[in-house]
Write a protein that holds these residues in place. Sequence first.
Motif, PDB file in Angstrom:
ATOM      1  N   ASN A   1      34.149 -70.218 -12.599  1.00 35.56           N
ATOM      2  CA  ASN A   1      32.870 -70.904 -12.337  1.00 35.56           C
ATOM      3  C   ASN A   1      32.482 -70.846 -10.861  1.00 35.56           C
ATOM      4  O   ASN A   1      31.625 -71.592 -10.408  1.00 35.56           O
ATOM      5  CB  ASN A   1      32.948 -72.358 -12.817  1.00 35.56           C
TER       6      ASN A   1
ATOM      7  N   LEU B   1      30.790 -77.455 -11.066  1.00 33.90           N
ATOM      8  CA  LEU B   1      31.649 -78.244 -11.954  1.00 33.90           C
ATOM      9  C   LEU B   1      30.868 -78.879 -13.100  1.00 33.90           C
ATOM     10  O   LEU B   1      31.325 -78.880 -14.243  1.00 33.90           O
ATOM     11  CB  LEU B   1      32.357 -79.356 -11.156  1.00 33.90           C
ATOM     12  N   SER B   2      29.704 -79.460 -12.778  1.00 34.41           N
ATOM     13  CA  SER B   2      28.931 -80.113 -13.838  1.00 34.41           C
ATOM     14  C   SER B   2      27.445 -80.072 -13.506  1.00 34.41           C
ATOM     15  O   SER B   2      27.050 -79.881 -12.356  1.00 34.41           O
ATOM     16  CB  SER B   2      29.403 -81.555 -14.045  1.00 34.41           C
TER      17      SER B   2
ATOM     18  N   GLY C   1      25.986 -84.390 -15.165  1.00 34.88           N
ATOM     19  CA  GLY C   1      27.160 -85.081 -15.707  1.00 34.88           C
ATOM     20  C   GLY C   1      27.865 -84.324 -16.822  1.00 34.88           C
ATOM     21  O   GLY C   1      28.892 -84.786 -17.322  1.00 34.88           O
ATOM     22  N   LYS C   2      27.341 -83.169 -17.232  1.00 33.45           N
ATOM     23  CA  LYS C   2      27.970 -82.396 -18.313  1.00 33.45           C
ATOM     24  C   LYS C   2      28.868 -81.319 -17.712  1.00 33.45           C
ATOM     25  O   LYS C   2      28.413 -80.522 -16.868  1.00 33.45           O
ATOM     26  CB  LYS C   2      26.917 -81.705 -19.195  1.00 33.45           C
ATOM     27  N   LEU C   3      30.100 -81.321 -18.150  1.00 31.44           N
ATOM     28  CA  LEU C   3      31.076 -80.352 -17.662  1.00 31.44           C
ATOM     29  C   LEU C   3      30.626 -78.927 -17.993  1.00 31.44           C
ATOM     30  O   LEU C   3      30.179 -78.669 -19.112  1.00 31.44           O
ATOM     31  CB  LEU C   3      32.404 -80.644 -18.384  1.00 31.44           C
ATOM     32  N   ILE C   4      30.733 -78.015 -17.039  1.00 34.61           N
ATOM     33  CA  ILE C   4      30.344 -76.622 -17.283  1.00 34.61           C
ATOM     34  C   ILE C   4      31.623 -75.802 -17.504  1.00 34.61           C
ATOM     35  O   ILE C   4      32.390 -75.545 -16.582  1.00 34.61           O
ATOM     36  CB  ILE C   4      29.544 -76.056 -16.087  1.00 34.61           C
ATOM     37  N   ARG C   5      31.825 -75.400 -18.755  1.00 35.88           N
ATOM     38  CA  ARG C   5      33.039 -74.641 -19.086  1.00 35.88           C
ATOM     39  C   ARG C   5      32.780 -73.139 -19.168  1.00 35.88           C
ATOM     40  O   ARG C   5      33.676 -72.335 -19.025  1.00 35.88           O
ATOM     41  CB  ARG C   5      33.611 -75.104 -20.432  1.00 35.88           C
TER      42      ARG C   5
ATOM     43  N   ASP D   1      27.345 -73.376 -21.592  1.00 36.67           N
ATOM     44  CA  ASP D   1      27.107 -74.709 -21.021  1.00 36.67           C
ATOM     45  C   ASP D   1      26.121 -74.603 -19.861  1.00 36.67           C
ATOM     46  O   ASP D   1      25.197 -75.395 -19.720  1.00 36.67           O
ATOM     47  CB  ASP D   1      28.417 -75.301 -20.480  1.00 36.67           C
ATOM     48  N   TYR D   2      26.350 -73.598 -19.009  1.00 31.78           N
ATOM     49  CA  TYR D   2      25.504 -73.437 -17.824  1.00 31.78           C
ATOM     50  C   TYR D   2      24.043 -73.232 -18.226  1.00 31.78           C
ATOM     51  O   TYR D   2      23.141 -73.891 -17.731  1.00 31.78           O
ATOM     52  CB  TYR D   2      26.022 -72.260 -16.987  1.00 31.78           C
TER      53      TYR D   2
ATOM     54  N   TYR E   1      22.694 -76.576 -20.176  1.00 31.46           N
ATOM     55  CA  TYR E   1      22.519 -77.805 -19.392  1.00 31.46           C
ATOM     56  C   TYR E   1      21.636 -77.611 -18.155  1.00 31.46           C
ATOM     57  O   TYR E   1      21.215 -78.586 -17.540  1.00 31.46           O
ATOM     58  CB  TYR E   1      23.881 -78.399 -19.010  1.00 31.46           C
TER      59      TYR E   1
ATOM     60  N   GLU F   1      27.036 -80.830  -9.573  1.00 34.57           N
ATOM     61  CA  GLU F   1      28.272 -81.237  -8.893  1.00 34.57           C
ATOM     62  C   GLU F   1      29.011 -79.962  -8.500  1.00 34.57           C
ATOM     63  O   GLU F   1      29.300 -79.113  -9.362  1.00 34.57           O
ATOM     64  CB  GLU F   1      29.133 -82.090  -9.837  1.00 34.57           C
TER      65      GLU F   1
END
Length: 453
Positions: free
Chosen positions: A4, A26-27, A30-34, A38-39, A42, A51
Amino acid sequence: MAQNIIRRVDAESPLSRRVRPGEALLSVNGKLIRDVLDYKYYSYDRDLLLELRTPEGKIRLVRVRKREGADLGLEFETYLMDRPRSCANRCVFCFIDQNPPGMRKSIYFKDDDARLSFLMGCYITLTNLTQREIERIIALHVSPVNISVHATDPALRTRLLGNPRAGEAVDIMRRFAAAGITMNCQIVCCPGVNDGDALTRTLEDLKGMYPAVHSVSVVPVGLTCHRAGLPEIVPFAPESARAVIGQVTQFGNKCVEELGTRLAFCSDELYLTAGIPLPPDGFYEEHVQLENGVGMLRLLEAEFETALRRADAPDGAPFSIATGAAAAPMIEKLLFSAKKKYDKLNGKVYTIRNDFFGSSVTVAGLVTGGDLIAQLRGRDLGARLLISADMLRREEADFLDSVPLDEASAALGVPIYPVACDGGALCDAMFGLLPPIPQPAIDAEKTEYNKYN
Ligand code: SF4
Protein backbone atom coordinates in the motif's frame (compact mmCIF):
# COMPACT_ATOMS: atom_id res chain seq x y z
CA MET A 1 7.44 -4.96 0.47
CA ALA A 2 4.31 -3.26 1.77
CA GLN A 3 1.88 -3.12 -1.11
CA ASN A 4 0.00 0.00 0.00
CA ILE A 5 3.03 2.29 -0.32
CA ILE A 6 2.48 5.19 -2.68
CA ARG A 7 4.93 5.15 -5.57
CA ARG A 8 3.72 8.16 -7.52
CA VAL A 9 1.26 10.99 -7.10
CA ASP A 10 -0.24 12.27 -10.32
CA ALA A 11 0.60 15.93 -11.00
CA GLU A 12 -3.11 16.63 -11.57
CA SER A 13 -4.14 14.95 -8.32
CA PRO A 14 -5.65 17.14 -5.58
CA LEU A 15 -3.04 15.42 -3.38
CA SER A 16 -0.07 16.31 -5.59
CA ARG A 17 1.45 18.71 -3.05
CA ARG A 18 0.13 17.04 0.05
CA VAL A 19 1.15 13.41 -0.22
CA ARG A 20 4.62 12.14 -1.02
CA PRO A 21 5.84 8.95 -2.62
CA GLY A 22 6.98 6.53 0.06
CA GLU A 23 4.00 7.13 2.34
CA ALA A 24 1.61 4.25 2.99
CA LEU A 25 -2.15 4.65 2.70
CA LEU A 26 -3.70 2.98 5.74
CA SER A 27 -7.36 4.00 5.69
CA VAL A 28 -9.90 6.22 3.97
CA ASN A 29 -12.75 7.68 6.04
CA GLY A 30 -11.88 5.19 8.77
CA LYS A 31 -12.07 2.15 6.45
CA LEU A 32 -8.99 -0.03 6.33
CA ILE A 33 -7.44 -0.23 2.84
CA ARG A 34 -6.35 -3.81 2.18
CA ASP A 35 -6.18 -3.75 -1.59
CA VAL A 36 -7.11 -1.87 -4.75
CA LEU A 37 -10.81 -2.75 -4.43
CA ASP A 38 -10.99 -1.11 -0.99
CA TYR A 39 -9.05 1.85 -2.35
CA LYS A 40 -11.33 2.36 -5.35
CA TYR A 41 -14.52 1.79 -3.39
CA TYR A 42 -13.75 3.91 -0.34
CA SER A 43 -12.17 6.76 -2.28
CA TYR A 44 -15.27 7.24 -4.43
CA ASP A 45 -16.85 9.95 -2.24
CA ARG A 46 -16.27 13.68 -2.51
CA ASP A 47 -14.92 14.34 0.99
CA LEU A 48 -12.21 12.03 2.18
CA LEU A 49 -10.02 11.71 5.25
CA LEU A 50 -6.84 9.79 4.48
CA GLU A 51 -4.74 8.15 7.14
CA LEU A 52 -1.12 7.91 6.02
CA ARG A 53 2.07 6.51 7.51
CA THR A 54 5.24 8.38 6.60
CA PRO A 55 8.49 6.52 5.80
CA GLU A 56 9.65 7.63 9.27
CA GLY A 57 6.71 5.79 10.85
CA LYS A 58 4.59 8.81 11.78
CA ILE A 59 0.81 8.64 11.29
CA ARG A 60 -0.80 11.71 9.76
CA LEU A 61 -4.25 12.65 8.46
CA VAL A 62 -5.01 14.47 5.21
CA ARG A 63 -8.40 15.84 4.21
CA VAL A 64 -9.23 16.12 0.56
CA ARG A 65 -12.22 17.23 -1.49
CA LYS A 66 -12.63 16.14 -5.09
CA ARG A 67 -15.31 15.35 -7.64
CA GLU A 68 -17.41 12.34 -6.63
CA GLY A 69 -16.08 9.24 -8.39
CA ALA A 70 -12.89 11.00 -9.57
CA ASP A 71 -9.67 9.08 -9.11
CA LEU A 72 -7.36 10.29 -6.36
CA GLY A 73 -4.36 9.98 -8.66
CA LEU A 74 -2.26 7.74 -6.44
CA GLU A 75 -0.13 4.89 -7.77
CA PHE A 76 1.00 2.15 -5.43
CA GLU A 77 3.96 -0.20 -5.30
CA THR A 78 1.84 -2.94 -6.84
CA TYR A 79 -1.20 -2.67 -9.08
CA LEU A 80 -3.45 -4.72 -6.80
CA MET A 81 -1.96 -3.28 -3.58
CA ASP A 82 -1.73 -6.94 -2.66
CA ARG A 83 -0.35 -10.19 -4.06
CA PRO A 84 -2.33 -11.61 -6.99
CA ARG A 85 -4.30 -14.74 -6.07
CA SER A 86 -3.30 -17.85 -7.95
CA CYS A 87 -5.72 -20.54 -8.96
CA ALA A 88 -6.34 -23.69 -6.97
CA ASN A 89 -7.39 -25.81 -9.93
CA ARG A 90 -5.96 -28.43 -12.21
CA CYS A 91 -8.15 -27.87 -15.24
CA VAL A 92 -7.84 -30.66 -17.77
CA PHE A 93 -7.60 -28.11 -20.59
CA CYS A 94 -5.39 -25.51 -18.88
CA PHE A 95 -3.53 -23.59 -21.58
CA ILE A 96 -0.77 -22.59 -19.20
CA ASP A 97 0.11 -26.25 -18.61
CA GLN A 98 0.51 -26.53 -22.38
CA ASN A 99 3.23 -23.92 -22.66
CA PRO A 100 6.66 -25.11 -23.71
CA PRO A 101 9.33 -25.02 -20.99
CA GLY A 102 11.85 -22.20 -20.75
CA MET A 103 9.52 -19.22 -21.14
CA ARG A 104 9.65 -16.27 -18.74
CA LYS A 105 8.31 -17.06 -15.26
CA SER A 106 5.24 -14.84 -15.46
CA ILE A 107 3.86 -16.94 -18.35
CA TYR A 108 3.42 -19.86 -15.96
CA PHE A 109 1.63 -17.87 -13.27
CA LYS A 110 -1.99 -19.02 -12.98
CA ASP A 111 -3.95 -16.09 -11.68
CA ASP A 112 -7.54 -16.51 -10.48
CA ASP A 113 -8.25 -13.22 -8.80
CA ALA A 114 -11.65 -11.55 -8.48
CA ARG A 115 -9.99 -8.13 -8.37
CA LEU A 116 -8.35 -8.72 -11.75
CA SER A 117 -11.69 -9.84 -13.10
CA PHE A 118 -13.27 -6.55 -12.11
CA LEU A 119 -10.35 -4.32 -13.06
CA MET A 120 -8.95 -6.03 -16.13
CA GLY A 121 -11.66 -8.41 -17.30
CA CYS A 122 -9.76 -11.61 -16.42
CA TYR A 123 -11.91 -14.72 -15.95
CA ILE A 124 -12.13 -16.38 -12.54
CA THR A 125 -13.40 -19.78 -11.44
CA LEU A 126 -14.73 -18.91 -7.94
CA THR A 127 -12.94 -21.94 -6.47
CA ASN A 128 -10.50 -20.01 -4.28
CA LEU A 129 -12.90 -17.51 -2.68
CA THR A 130 -13.44 -17.60 1.06
CA GLN A 131 -16.87 -16.80 2.50
CA ARG A 132 -15.47 -13.45 3.58
CA GLU A 133 -14.32 -12.64 0.08
CA ILE A 134 -17.69 -13.61 -1.37
CA GLU A 135 -19.38 -11.33 1.14
CA ARG A 136 -16.97 -8.50 0.34
CA ILE A 137 -17.69 -8.78 -3.41
CA ILE A 138 -21.39 -8.54 -2.57
CA ALA A 139 -20.94 -5.72 -0.04
CA LEU A 140 -18.74 -3.62 -2.37
CA HIS A 141 -20.94 -4.59 -5.30
CA VAL A 142 -17.96 -5.59 -7.43
CA SER A 143 -19.56 -5.80 -10.85
CA PRO A 144 -19.21 -7.06 -13.51
CA VAL A 145 -17.39 -10.29 -12.69
CA ASN A 146 -16.20 -12.57 -15.50
CA ILE A 147 -16.59 -16.24 -14.66
CA SER A 148 -15.15 -19.38 -16.26
CA VAL A 149 -18.13 -21.67 -15.81
CA HIS A 150 -17.41 -24.55 -18.22
CA ALA A 151 -20.22 -26.67 -16.72
CA THR A 152 -22.88 -26.19 -14.07
CA ASP A 153 -23.27 -29.86 -13.23
CA PRO A 154 -21.26 -29.97 -9.97
CA ALA A 155 -19.70 -33.38 -10.60
CA LEU A 156 -18.68 -32.49 -14.15
CA ARG A 157 -17.29 -29.11 -13.13
CA THR A 158 -15.31 -30.76 -10.34
CA ARG A 159 -13.84 -33.18 -12.87
CA LEU A 160 -13.08 -30.48 -15.45
CA LEU A 161 -11.40 -28.15 -12.96
CA GLY A 162 -9.76 -30.88 -10.90
CA ASN A 163 -10.92 -29.14 -7.74
CA PRO A 164 -13.37 -30.59 -5.17
CA ARG A 165 -14.75 -27.09 -4.53
CA ALA A 166 -15.59 -26.46 -8.18
CA GLY A 167 -19.16 -27.69 -7.76
CA GLU A 168 -19.96 -24.79 -5.38
CA ALA A 169 -19.79 -22.22 -8.16
CA VAL A 170 -23.46 -22.20 -9.11
CA ASP A 171 -24.49 -21.45 -5.51
CA ILE A 172 -22.00 -18.56 -5.40
CA MET A 173 -23.29 -17.28 -8.73
CA ARG A 174 -26.86 -17.40 -7.45
CA ARG A 175 -25.79 -15.28 -4.47
CA PHE A 176 -24.13 -12.80 -6.83
CA ALA A 177 -27.26 -12.76 -9.00
CA ALA A 178 -29.46 -12.06 -5.98
CA ALA A 179 -27.15 -9.15 -5.10
CA GLY A 180 -27.50 -7.70 -8.60
CA ILE A 181 -23.93 -8.43 -9.66
CA THR A 182 -23.53 -8.73 -13.42
CA MET A 183 -21.70 -11.82 -14.66
CA ASN A 184 -20.20 -12.58 -18.06
CA CYS A 185 -19.52 -16.28 -18.43
CA GLN A 186 -17.32 -18.43 -20.59
CA ILE A 187 -17.52 -22.10 -21.40
CA VAL A 188 -14.37 -23.74 -22.69
CA CYS A 189 -15.94 -26.58 -24.60
CA CYS A 190 -14.23 -29.98 -24.87
CA PRO A 191 -15.78 -32.40 -27.37
CA GLY A 192 -17.31 -35.40 -25.66
CA VAL A 193 -16.88 -33.87 -22.20
CA ASN A 194 -19.00 -30.74 -21.65
CA ASP A 195 -20.80 -30.43 -24.98
CA GLY A 196 -24.12 -32.14 -25.81
CA ASP A 197 -26.49 -32.59 -22.84
CA ALA A 198 -23.97 -31.10 -20.42
CA LEU A 199 -23.83 -27.93 -22.51
CA THR A 200 -27.63 -27.76 -22.66
CA ARG A 201 -27.81 -27.96 -18.89
CA THR A 202 -25.10 -25.32 -18.45
CA LEU A 203 -26.79 -22.91 -20.84
CA GLU A 204 -30.21 -23.42 -19.23
CA ASP A 205 -28.81 -22.94 -15.71
CA LEU A 206 -27.11 -19.72 -16.79
CA LYS A 207 -30.26 -18.52 -18.51
CA GLY A 208 -32.04 -19.05 -15.18
CA MET A 209 -29.76 -16.35 -13.73
CA TYR A 210 -30.56 -13.78 -16.44
CA PRO A 211 -30.30 -10.75 -16.32
CA ALA A 212 -27.47 -11.08 -13.78
CA VAL A 213 -25.83 -13.46 -16.26
CA HIS A 214 -25.35 -10.95 -19.02
CA SER A 215 -23.53 -12.98 -21.68
CA VAL A 216 -22.09 -16.43 -22.27
CA SER A 217 -19.34 -17.35 -24.70
CA VAL A 218 -18.65 -20.85 -25.92
CA VAL A 219 -15.05 -21.24 -27.03
CA PRO A 220 -13.32 -24.38 -28.30
CA VAL A 221 -10.64 -25.92 -26.12
CA GLY A 222 -7.18 -24.75 -27.17
CA LEU A 223 -4.70 -27.58 -27.56
CA THR A 224 -1.01 -27.00 -28.14
CA CYS A 225 1.62 -29.55 -29.12
CA HIS A 226 3.01 -29.51 -25.56
CA ARG A 227 0.54 -31.85 -23.86
CA ALA A 228 2.83 -34.68 -22.78
CA GLY A 229 1.56 -36.14 -19.49
CA LEU A 230 -1.71 -34.16 -19.59
CA PRO A 231 -5.20 -35.68 -19.84
CA GLU A 232 -6.22 -36.67 -23.32
CA ILE A 233 -8.63 -34.22 -24.97
CA VAL A 234 -10.06 -34.59 -28.42
CA PRO A 235 -9.76 -31.45 -30.55
CA PHE A 236 -12.79 -30.05 -32.34
CA ALA A 237 -13.44 -31.38 -35.83
CA PRO A 238 -15.74 -29.60 -38.32
CA GLU A 239 -18.63 -31.92 -37.42
CA SER A 240 -18.39 -31.51 -33.63
CA ALA A 241 -17.94 -27.73 -34.07
CA ARG A 242 -21.07 -27.60 -36.24
CA ALA A 243 -23.03 -29.53 -33.61
CA VAL A 244 -22.09 -27.05 -30.87
CA ILE A 245 -22.85 -24.06 -33.09
CA GLY A 246 -26.25 -25.56 -33.94
CA GLN A 247 -27.01 -26.15 -30.27
CA VAL A 248 -25.94 -22.67 -29.14
CA THR A 249 -27.74 -20.98 -32.05
CA GLN A 250 -30.96 -22.81 -31.23
CA PHE A 251 -30.62 -21.82 -27.59
CA GLY A 252 -29.87 -18.23 -28.62
CA ASN A 253 -32.94 -18.08 -30.86
CA LYS A 254 -35.09 -19.23 -27.95
CA CYS A 255 -33.49 -16.59 -25.70
CA VAL A 256 -34.18 -13.87 -28.27
CA GLU A 257 -37.87 -14.80 -28.17
CA GLU A 258 -38.08 -15.10 -24.41
CA LEU A 259 -35.56 -12.54 -23.13
CA GLY A 260 -34.93 -10.23 -26.05
CA THR A 261 -31.24 -11.16 -26.12
CA ARG A 262 -29.31 -14.04 -27.63
CA LEU A 263 -27.35 -14.44 -24.38
CA ALA A 264 -24.94 -17.12 -25.66
CA PHE A 265 -22.48 -16.84 -28.55
CA CYS A 266 -19.89 -19.11 -30.10
CA SER A 267 -16.41 -17.76 -30.72
CA ASP A 268 -15.17 -17.02 -34.23
CA GLU A 269 -12.72 -19.91 -33.95
CA LEU A 270 -15.56 -22.40 -33.62
CA TYR A 271 -17.15 -21.12 -36.86
CA LEU A 272 -13.80 -21.29 -38.65
CA THR A 273 -13.31 -24.89 -37.48
CA ALA A 274 -16.83 -25.77 -38.55
CA GLY A 275 -16.39 -24.16 -41.95
CA ILE A 276 -19.59 -22.18 -41.40
CA PRO A 277 -19.73 -18.49 -42.44
CA LEU A 278 -19.55 -16.09 -39.53
CA PRO A 279 -22.90 -14.52 -38.59
CA PRO A 280 -23.39 -10.88 -39.57
CA ASP A 281 -22.11 -8.18 -37.24
CA GLY A 282 -25.57 -7.39 -35.84
CA PHE A 283 -25.89 -10.95 -34.51
CA TYR A 284 -23.39 -10.13 -31.75
CA GLU A 285 -25.54 -7.45 -30.09
CA GLU A 286 -23.25 -5.44 -27.76
CA HIS A 287 -20.07 -7.44 -28.53
CA VAL A 288 -19.56 -8.07 -24.82
CA GLN A 289 -17.34 -11.10 -25.34
CA LEU A 290 -14.77 -9.68 -27.77
CA GLU A 291 -11.94 -10.72 -25.44
CA ASN A 292 -12.98 -14.32 -26.04
CA GLY A 293 -12.85 -13.87 -29.79
CA VAL A 294 -16.65 -13.68 -30.14
CA GLY A 295 -17.71 -11.55 -33.11
CA MET A 296 -14.22 -10.08 -33.36
CA LEU A 297 -13.73 -10.72 -37.08
CA ARG A 298 -17.14 -9.34 -38.07
CA LEU A 299 -16.57 -6.23 -35.97
CA LEU A 300 -13.12 -5.80 -37.55
CA GLU A 301 -14.75 -5.99 -40.97
CA ALA A 302 -17.51 -3.51 -40.11
CA GLU A 303 -15.01 -1.03 -38.64
CA PHE A 304 -12.71 -1.45 -41.63
CA GLU A 305 -15.47 -0.83 -44.17
CA THR A 306 -16.52 2.33 -42.30
CA ALA A 307 -12.94 3.60 -42.20
CA LEU A 308 -12.41 2.73 -45.85
CA ARG A 309 -15.30 4.95 -46.90
CA ARG A 310 -13.51 8.00 -45.51
CA ALA A 311 -9.93 6.95 -46.32
CA ASP A 312 -7.75 9.27 -48.40
CA ALA A 313 -5.41 7.98 -51.09
CA PRO A 314 -2.70 5.64 -49.69
CA ASP A 315 0.87 6.78 -49.24
CA GLY A 316 1.90 4.36 -52.02
CA ALA A 317 4.56 2.55 -49.99
CA PRO A 318 4.40 -1.25 -50.28
CA PHE A 319 3.53 -3.05 -47.06
CA SER A 320 2.88 -6.50 -45.68
CA ILE A 321 0.63 -7.87 -42.95
CA ALA A 322 1.45 -10.94 -40.86
CA THR A 323 -1.30 -12.72 -38.97
CA GLY A 324 -2.39 -16.12 -37.69
CA ALA A 325 -4.25 -18.65 -39.82
CA ALA A 326 -7.62 -17.81 -38.22
CA ALA A 327 -7.70 -14.14 -39.20
CA ALA A 328 -5.79 -14.42 -42.49
CA PRO A 329 -8.81 -14.97 -44.81
CA MET A 330 -10.62 -11.97 -43.32
CA ILE A 331 -7.51 -9.74 -43.61
CA GLU A 332 -7.12 -10.87 -47.24
CA LYS A 333 -10.76 -9.95 -47.84
CA LEU A 334 -10.30 -6.49 -46.30
CA LEU A 335 -7.16 -5.85 -48.31
CA PHE A 336 -8.97 -6.91 -51.48
CA SER A 337 -11.80 -4.53 -50.68
CA ALA A 338 -9.33 -1.67 -50.10
CA LYS A 339 -7.52 -2.45 -53.36
CA LYS A 340 -10.81 -2.26 -55.21
CA LYS A 341 -11.10 1.32 -54.04
CA TYR A 342 -7.43 2.24 -54.59
CA ASP A 343 -5.69 -0.08 -57.02
CA LYS A 344 -2.35 1.54 -56.11
CA LEU A 345 -2.58 0.08 -52.61
CA ASN A 346 0.38 -2.26 -52.59
CA GLY A 347 0.04 -4.79 -49.77
CA LYS A 348 0.21 -8.52 -49.20
CA VAL A 349 -0.81 -10.83 -46.36
CA TYR A 350 1.39 -13.54 -44.86
CA THR A 351 -0.15 -16.32 -42.78
CA ILE A 352 2.11 -17.36 -39.94
CA ARG A 353 1.94 -21.03 -38.97
CA ASN A 354 2.27 -21.48 -35.21
CA ASP A 355 5.29 -23.72 -34.78
CA PHE A 356 5.80 -22.55 -31.20
CA PHE A 357 2.49 -23.89 -29.83
CA GLY A 358 1.59 -26.19 -32.70
CA SER A 359 -0.26 -25.64 -35.93
CA SER A 360 -3.69 -26.16 -34.31
CA VAL A 361 -3.18 -22.81 -32.55
CA THR A 362 -4.28 -20.29 -35.15
CA VAL A 363 -5.07 -17.02 -33.34
CA ALA A 364 -2.96 -13.97 -34.16
CA GLY A 365 -2.44 -13.14 -30.47
CA LEU A 366 -0.35 -16.29 -29.96
CA VAL A 367 2.02 -15.77 -32.89
CA THR A 368 5.55 -15.50 -31.56
CA GLY A 369 8.51 -13.42 -32.65
CA GLY A 370 10.52 -16.56 -33.44
CA ASP A 371 7.88 -17.86 -35.85
CA LEU A 372 7.55 -14.45 -37.44
CA ILE A 373 11.28 -14.21 -38.09
CA ALA A 374 11.66 -17.81 -39.26
CA GLN A 375 8.78 -17.63 -41.71
CA LEU A 376 9.25 -14.11 -43.06
CA ARG A 377 13.02 -13.86 -43.38
CA GLY A 378 13.96 -13.22 -46.99
CA ARG A 379 10.36 -12.52 -48.04
CA ASP A 380 9.27 -9.34 -49.76
CA LEU A 381 7.85 -7.33 -46.84
CA GLY A 382 7.76 -3.91 -48.47
CA ALA A 383 8.48 -0.74 -46.52
CA ARG A 384 6.58 -1.80 -43.37
CA LEU A 385 5.22 -4.90 -41.72
CA LEU A 386 1.92 -4.68 -39.87
CA ILE A 387 1.12 -7.13 -37.09
CA SER A 388 -1.66 -7.36 -34.54
CA ALA A 389 -0.81 -5.53 -31.32
CA ASP A 390 -2.20 -8.62 -29.55
CA MET A 391 1.01 -10.45 -30.46
CA LEU A 392 2.89 -8.29 -27.96
CA ARG A 393 2.62 -8.29 -24.22
CA ARG A 394 0.46 -5.40 -23.10
CA GLU A 395 2.51 -2.27 -22.48
CA GLU A 396 5.57 -4.26 -23.48
CA ALA A 397 7.48 -4.43 -26.66
CA ASP A 398 8.15 -8.14 -26.86
CA PHE A 399 6.41 -11.25 -28.12
CA LEU A 400 5.22 -14.18 -26.01
CA ASP A 401 8.52 -15.97 -26.60
CA SER A 402 10.34 -12.89 -25.22
CA VAL A 403 11.71 -11.87 -28.63
CA PRO A 404 11.82 -8.05 -28.48
CA LEU A 405 9.97 -6.19 -31.21
CA ASP A 406 13.09 -4.26 -32.24
CA GLU A 407 15.03 -7.53 -32.57
CA ALA A 408 12.36 -8.99 -34.87
CA SER A 409 12.38 -5.77 -36.84
CA ALA A 410 16.18 -5.86 -37.22
CA ALA A 411 16.13 -9.55 -38.20
CA LEU A 412 13.56 -8.91 -40.93
CA GLY A 413 15.03 -5.59 -42.02
CA VAL A 414 11.72 -3.75 -41.89
CA PRO A 415 9.95 -1.57 -39.32
CA ILE A 416 7.17 -3.53 -37.61
CA TYR A 417 4.03 -1.70 -36.58
CA PRO A 418 1.72 -3.36 -34.04
CA VAL A 419 -1.80 -2.34 -35.04
CA ALA A 420 -4.64 -2.31 -32.51
CA CYS A 421 -7.30 -4.96 -33.07
CA ASP A 422 -9.62 -2.44 -34.65
CA GLY A 423 -10.69 -2.21 -38.28
CA GLY A 424 -10.23 1.56 -38.36
CA ALA A 425 -6.65 1.28 -37.12
CA LEU A 426 -5.94 -1.47 -39.65
CA CYS A 427 -7.32 0.63 -42.50
CA ASP A 428 -5.26 3.62 -41.39
CA ALA A 429 -2.09 1.52 -41.18
CA MET A 430 -2.65 0.11 -44.68
CA PHE A 431 -3.04 3.64 -46.01
CA GLY A 432 0.11 4.89 -44.27
CA LEU A 433 -1.29 6.45 -41.09
CA LEU A 434 0.89 4.43 -38.79
CA PRO A 435 0.62 3.83 -35.06
CA PRO A 436 3.69 4.58 -32.93
CA ILE A 437 6.17 1.74 -32.46
CA PRO A 438 6.03 0.92 -28.73
CA GLN A 439 9.06 1.03 -26.50
CA PRO A 440 9.47 -1.37 -23.57
CA ALA A 441 7.49 -0.07 -20.60
CA ILE A 442 9.40 0.89 -17.48
CA ASP A 443 6.55 -0.45 -15.37
CA ALA A 444 5.43 -3.80 -16.70
CA GLU A 445 3.74 -5.00 -13.55
CA LYS A 446 0.22 -5.04 -15.01
CA THR A 447 1.40 -7.28 -17.81
CA GLU A 448 2.35 -10.08 -15.46
CA TYR A 449 -1.16 -11.49 -15.65
CA ASN A 450 -1.79 -14.03 -18.33
CA LYS A 451 -3.90 -12.86 -21.21
CA TYR A 452 -5.08 -16.36 -22.05
CA ASN A 453 -5.76 -17.55 -18.53
S1 SF4 B 1 -7.32 -22.96 -16.87
FE1 SF4 B 1 -7.15 -21.20 -15.49
S2 SF4 B 1 -8.20 -21.84 -13.64
FE2 SF4 B 1 -7.77 -23.70 -14.80
S3 SF4 B 1 -5.81 -24.46 -14.00
FE3 SF4 B 1 -5.36 -23.16 -15.76
S4 SF4 B 1 -5.01 -21.13 -14.87
FE4 SF4 B 1 -6.07 -22.33 -13.31
